[in-house]
Design a protein around this motif. Structure first.
Motif, short mmCIF file in Angstrom:
data_model
loop_
_atom_site.label_atom_id
_atom_site.label_comp_id
_atom_site.label_asym_id
_atom_site.label_seq_id
_atom_site.Cartn_x
_atom_site.Cartn_y
_atom_site.Cartn_z
N HIS A 34 -0.50 15.37 -8.00
CA HIS A 34 0.17 16.68 -7.98
C HIS A 34 -0.75 17.78 -7.47
O HIS A 34 -0.40 18.97 -7.59
CB HIS A 34 0.68 17.02 -9.39
N HIS A 64 -4.00 25.69 -12.63
CA HIS A 64 -3.11 25.92 -11.49
C HIS A 64 -2.67 27.38 -11.52
O HIS A 64 -2.28 27.89 -12.59
CB HIS A 64 -1.88 25.02 -11.53
N ASP A 82 -0.06 28.82 -10.63
CA ASP A 82 1.35 29.03 -11.00
C ASP A 82 1.62 28.73 -12.47
O ASP A 82 2.76 28.82 -12.93
CB ASP A 82 2.26 28.18 -10.11
N ALA A 116 2.55 27.62 -16.07
CA ALA A 116 3.47 26.71 -16.75
C ALA A 116 4.49 26.06 -15.82
O ALA A 116 4.92 24.93 -16.07
CB ALA A 116 4.20 27.46 -17.87
N SER A 117 4.87 26.73 -14.76
CA SER A 117 5.88 26.15 -13.87
C SER A 117 5.41 24.83 -13.27
O SER A 117 6.23 23.96 -12.97
CB SER A 117 6.23 27.13 -12.76
N VAL A 118 4.10 24.69 -13.10
CA VAL A 118 3.53 23.45 -12.58
C VAL A 118 2.97 22.58 -13.69
O VAL A 118 3.12 21.35 -13.69
CB VAL A 118 2.42 23.76 -11.54
N ALA A 133 3.63 22.60 -17.10
CA ALA A 133 4.53 22.13 -18.17
C ALA A 133 5.07 20.72 -17.90
O ALA A 133 5.09 19.88 -18.81
CB ALA A 133 5.66 23.12 -18.38
N PRO A 134 5.54 20.42 -16.69
CA PRO A 134 6.01 19.04 -16.42
C PRO A 134 4.89 18.01 -16.58
O PRO A 134 5.14 16.88 -17.03
CB PRO A 134 6.49 19.11 -14.96
N GLN A 145 -3.18 31.20 -19.60
CA GLN A 145 -1.86 31.03 -19.00
C GLN A 145 -1.86 30.07 -17.82
O GLN A 145 -0.81 29.51 -17.48
CB GLN A 145 -1.32 32.40 -18.56
N ASN A 146 -3.01 29.86 -17.22
CA ASN A 146 -3.05 29.01 -16.02
C ASN A 146 -3.76 27.69 -16.24
O ASN A 146 -4.18 27.05 -15.29
CB ASN A 146 -3.75 29.77 -14.87
#
Length: 289
Positions: free
Chosen positions: A98, A175, A177, A179-181, A183-184, A202-203
Motif C-alpha cells: 500500500h 501517511h 492522509d 485515517a483514510s489510508v 484505518a483500512p 493523526q497521521n
C-alpha cells in the motif's frame, strides 16, 4: 495516596520545543521528595527518550515502545515483548503493497529504508504540534531534530531477517492522509491476532504485540513495587495512552489530548505547553487523589 506516577512524553511531558518545562521538573522532584516514584511511559525507544530527561536532570525508570520494553532507572532491561518474526514480515509486505512509509523498532534500535521519507513524515507531526510553522520551517526543524536521534538505515528491511538474534518490538506507520489510508490497514492487522494497533498522532499508527501496552506495563511495574493500581497516577494525551489511563486509579488527560482520551481519564489538566503534567502532579498530591 499516590505512590507511582507514569507519564507519556510527546504531547504530554514535553512542550512544543520537545523539552521538559521547569514547572514540570519541579513538580516531579517534589513528588520524588515525597517518596513517590516517577517514570515515563512512551512510544519512543530508550535512546530517544533519554536526552530530554537527562537535560532536565531526571533519572527514572522507563516504559518504552508502548510497553514492548521496560527499563529500571539504571537502564537495566526488566522485560521485552516482541512481535513474532513471521507476523512482522507479513505486516511489512502489507505496508509496502500500500506504499505506506514505516519504521521498525528492534532490540538493536530503529530501522528505516528512507531518510527523506522519514523527515517528510515527522515534519507533518511537527506541523500538527506547531501549526504556526510553514511547511518549509517544519521540514527544517524536523531535519535538525532527527539528526541527533539514533537511527539505522538499510536498503531493504528484508536484511533484518538475516539477524537471528534481532527482536522486532514495534512498527510505526505514517501517511499524510491519516485515517483514510491507515484505518483500512488497521482493520487488516486486527485480524492477525496477538497484535494491537494504537496511535500517537493523526497521521500514524503503531503496531505492537497485544501484551506490549502501556497499561499492562504499568500494572507489571506496580505489582513488582508492591503498589496497588488505585495508588497509581497516569497522564497522557493520545490513543496509545488509553490502556494506562484505564488501568490506573488516578488518571489525567492533557488539555491537548484526543477526545477519547479525555473521556477515558478521570481528570483533565492543562496542555503540554502549559505544563499540564506538573499541574496534574501537584493537584493529585494537594488533593490526595
Amino acid at each position: 495516596m499516590i505512590k507511582l506516577i507514569a507519564s507519556d512524553m510527546d504531547g504530554t511531558l514535553l512542550n512544543a520545543s520537545m523539552q521538559i518545562s521547569e514547572e514540570n521538573i519541579q513538580a516531579i522532584k517534589y513528588a520524588q521528595s515525597k517518596g513517590i516514584e516517577f517514570m515515563v511511559a512512551t512510544g519512543r525507544n530508550r535512546k530517544e527518550a533519554l536526552p530530554p530527561l537527562e537535560e532536565a536532570g531526571l533519572d527514572c525508570a522507563m516504559i518504552t515502545l508502548n510497553g514492548a520494553q521496560v527499563f529500571d532507572a539504571s537502564g537495566q532491561s526488566l522485560f521485552t515483548v516482541p512481535i513474532d518474526r513471521e507476523k512482522t514480515r507479513s505486516i511489512m509486505d502489507l505496508l509496502k503493497e500500500h506504499q505506506i512509509y514505516f519504521e521498525i523498532s528492534t532490540s538493536n534500535g530503529i530501522y528505516s529504508e528512507s531518510q527523506t521519507r522519514r523527515i517528510e513524515n515527522f515534519a507533518i507531526h511537527t506541523a500538527e504540534a506547531m501549526p504556526h510553522l510553514t511547511h518549509k520551517m517544519a521540514i527544517a526543524m524536523t531535519a535538525a531534530r532527527l539528526e541527533f536521534l539514533p537511527i539505522n538505515y538499510v536498503g531493504d528491511f528484508s536484511e533484518l531477517f538475516l539477524l537471528e538474534e534481532l527482536e522486532f518490538l514495534k512498527i510505526i506507520c505514517f501517511h499524510p492522509d491519516g485515517a483514510s489510508v491507515l484505518a483500512p490497514i488497521t482493520q487488516v492487522i486486527d485480524g492477525y491476532g496477538d497484535l494491537v494497533v494504537t496511535s500517537s498522532g493523526q497521521n500514524n499508527i503503531e503496531i505492537n504485540h497485544r501484551n506490549a501496552q502501556k497499561g499492562i506495563a504499568v500494572a507489571h511495574v506496580a505489582k513488582e513495587r508492591g503498589i496497588d493500581l488505585s495508588d497509581v497516577l497516569t497522564i497522557g494525551d493520545n490513543l496509545n495512552d488509553l490502556s494506562m489511563l484505564q488501568a490506573a486509579g488516578v488518571s489525567f488527560a492533557m488539555g491537548n489530548g484526543e477526545l477519547e482520551v479525555k473521556e477515558a481519564a478521570k481528570y483533565l489538566t492543562n496542555t503540554n505547553i502549559e505544563s499540564g503534567v506538573g499541574k496534574a502532579i501537584m493537584r493529585a498530591i494537594a488533593e490526595n487523589l
